[in-house]
Scaffold this motif. Structure first.
Motif, mmCIF file in Angstrom:
data_model
loop_
_atom_site.group_PDB
_atom_site.id
_atom_site.type_symbol
_atom_site.label_atom_id
_atom_site.label_comp_id
_atom_site.label_asym_id
_atom_site.label_seq_id
_atom_site.Cartn_x
_atom_site.Cartn_y
_atom_site.Cartn_z
ATOM 1 N N PRO A 297 0.830 -1.225 0.000
ATOM 2 C CA PRO A 297 0.000 0.000 0.000
ATOM 3 C C PRO A 297 0.855 1.261 0.000
ATOM 4 O O PRO A 297 2.011 1.253 0.433
ATOM 5 N N ASN A 298 0.269 2.345 -0.464
ATOM 6 C CA ASN A 298 0.981 3.607 -0.468
ATOM 7 C C ASN A 298 1.033 4.229 0.926
ATOM 8 O O ASN A 298 0.032 4.162 1.668
ATOM 9 N N PRO A 299 2.142 4.820 1.332
ATOM 10 C CA PRO A 299 2.202 5.483 2.627
ATOM 11 C C PRO A 299 1.145 6.574 2.752
ATOM 12 O O PRO A 299 0.980 7.411 1.858
ATOM 13 N N GLY A 300 0.409 6.536 3.838
ATOM 14 C CA GLY A 300 -0.610 7.539 4.070
ATOM 15 C C GLY A 300 -1.761 7.497 3.108
ATOM 16 O O GLY A 300 -2.544 8.450 3.026
ATOM 17 N N GLY A 301 -1.894 6.397 2.331
ATOM 18 C CA GLY A 301 -2.983 6.264 1.366
ATOM 19 C C GLY A 301 -2.803 7.177 0.165
ATOM 20 O O GLY A 301 -3.734 7.403 -0.597
ATOM 21 N N ALA A 302 -1.570 7.684 -0.004
ATOM 22 C CA ALA A 302 -1.321 8.621 -1.120
ATOM 23 C C ALA A 302 -1.394 7.919 -2.458
ATOM 24 O O ALA A 302 -1.157 6.738 -2.573
#
Length: 302
Positions: A297-302
């Motif tokens: 997954p992308n860090p921080g949902g970015a």
């Protein structure tokens, strides 16, 4: 319709299978005898995943834990057959010793699918499940749920005829849905769990450590992969069928035509489950050649 020792006597010619999906179960047999019948041999490829204890009478069941560690610990505290070996608070369970479960004699435990990704306890839950499966291989059954199947990209094949499910069937074993999408908080939840397990602050866990943990978990002998290696798509315990899908009493007749009577029908269902679980096992082994099958997954949902 439900038939069997709990629901009542079966009408003449009824299929001796109680279909259960996404409900909690903790039940004993009645006058009809043992809930669990010997079905040894129908799951030959999945290591020791066969329920073959004809004297067992009880099943404890939970589904869709999705990494919610407190939720699972609360379930265990209310279960009649499953308990932790070490008595401590949920947040104190970090090591294998503290994650170890005990299954009482005469009990089976089924996790109905969707093990991780939506809560801050995915690593602990996966490890706890693998440990208890190793400890009680014929009495613990780890199923794959709809979200798991979506993550693995198997939906189209399961809805087709790869496992004997006709494309024009009115019955759906697994719902079609969009491809697996990361939760916007998944990366940060993993960071928080790593910090908790190490006993350090969130700031001490770098992005690269989180990425590495996701990657290692999906590789052979990683926590997610260990779970998948021991998972299956369905399990039949006596006259109770556990599967994360929409199934009715006549569904497998469409797949396996020519069933003449109830007992033959049950044998045909066991054959279908063997095919289904062997297909699942083979598909998991194919992940060895797909190192990026579970994108980080992308860090921080970015």
């Amino acid at each position: 319709k439900l038939f069997g020792p709990v629901a009542g006597p079966r009408p003449e010619g009824a299929i001796p299978v109680r279909m259960l999906t996404n409900i909690g179960l903790c039940c004993t047999s009645g006058d009809g005898g043992s809930l669990v019948e010997n079905v040894e041999g129908w799951s030959s490829k999945v290591p020791l995943s066969v329920a073959s204890d004809s004297s067992a009478e009880n099943v404890t069941y939970v589904s869709d834990v999705e990494g919610q560690w407190d939720y699972f610990c609360n379930f265990v505290s209310h279960s009649k057959g499953l308990s932790f070996v070490v008595d401590t608070e949920p947040e104190e369970r970090r090591t294998a010793k503290e994650l170890e479960l005990r299954l009482d004699d005469g009990w089976h435990f089924v996790h109905g699918g969707d093990a991780c990704d939506k809560g801050p306890g995915s690593l602990r839950f996966l490890e706890s499940m693998v440990l208890v499966k190793k400890k009680y291989p014929k009495h613990v059954h780890l199923l794959l749920g709809n979200a798991d199947v979506c993550k693995l990209g198997w939906i189209d094949e399961l809805q087709g005829d790869k496992v004997g499910h006709p494309t024009n069937s009115a019955v759906s074993f697994w719902d079609s849905r969009a491809e697996h999408e990361d939760s916007p908080d998944e990366f940060e939840r993993r960071r928080a769990e790593l910090a908790h397990l190490k006993g350090v602050s969130l700031d001490s866990i770098t992005n690269q450590q989180v990425v590495t943990n996701f990657e290692d978990s999906a590789r052979p002998r990683g926590r997610l992969r260990d779970y998948l290696d021991r998972a299956q798509l369905g399990v039949l315990l006596g006259d109770a069928l556990f599967v994360d899908g929409q199934v009715n009493n006549d569904a497998h007749k469409t797949v396996l035509p020519g069933v003449a009577d109830a007992e033959a029908s049950k044998q045909e269902l066991e054959q279908w489950l063997k095919k289904l679980n062997n297909w699942c096992y083979d598909k998991v082994q194919e992940l060895d050649g797909k190192p990026g099958w579970d994108p980080v997954p992308n860090p921080g949902g970015a």
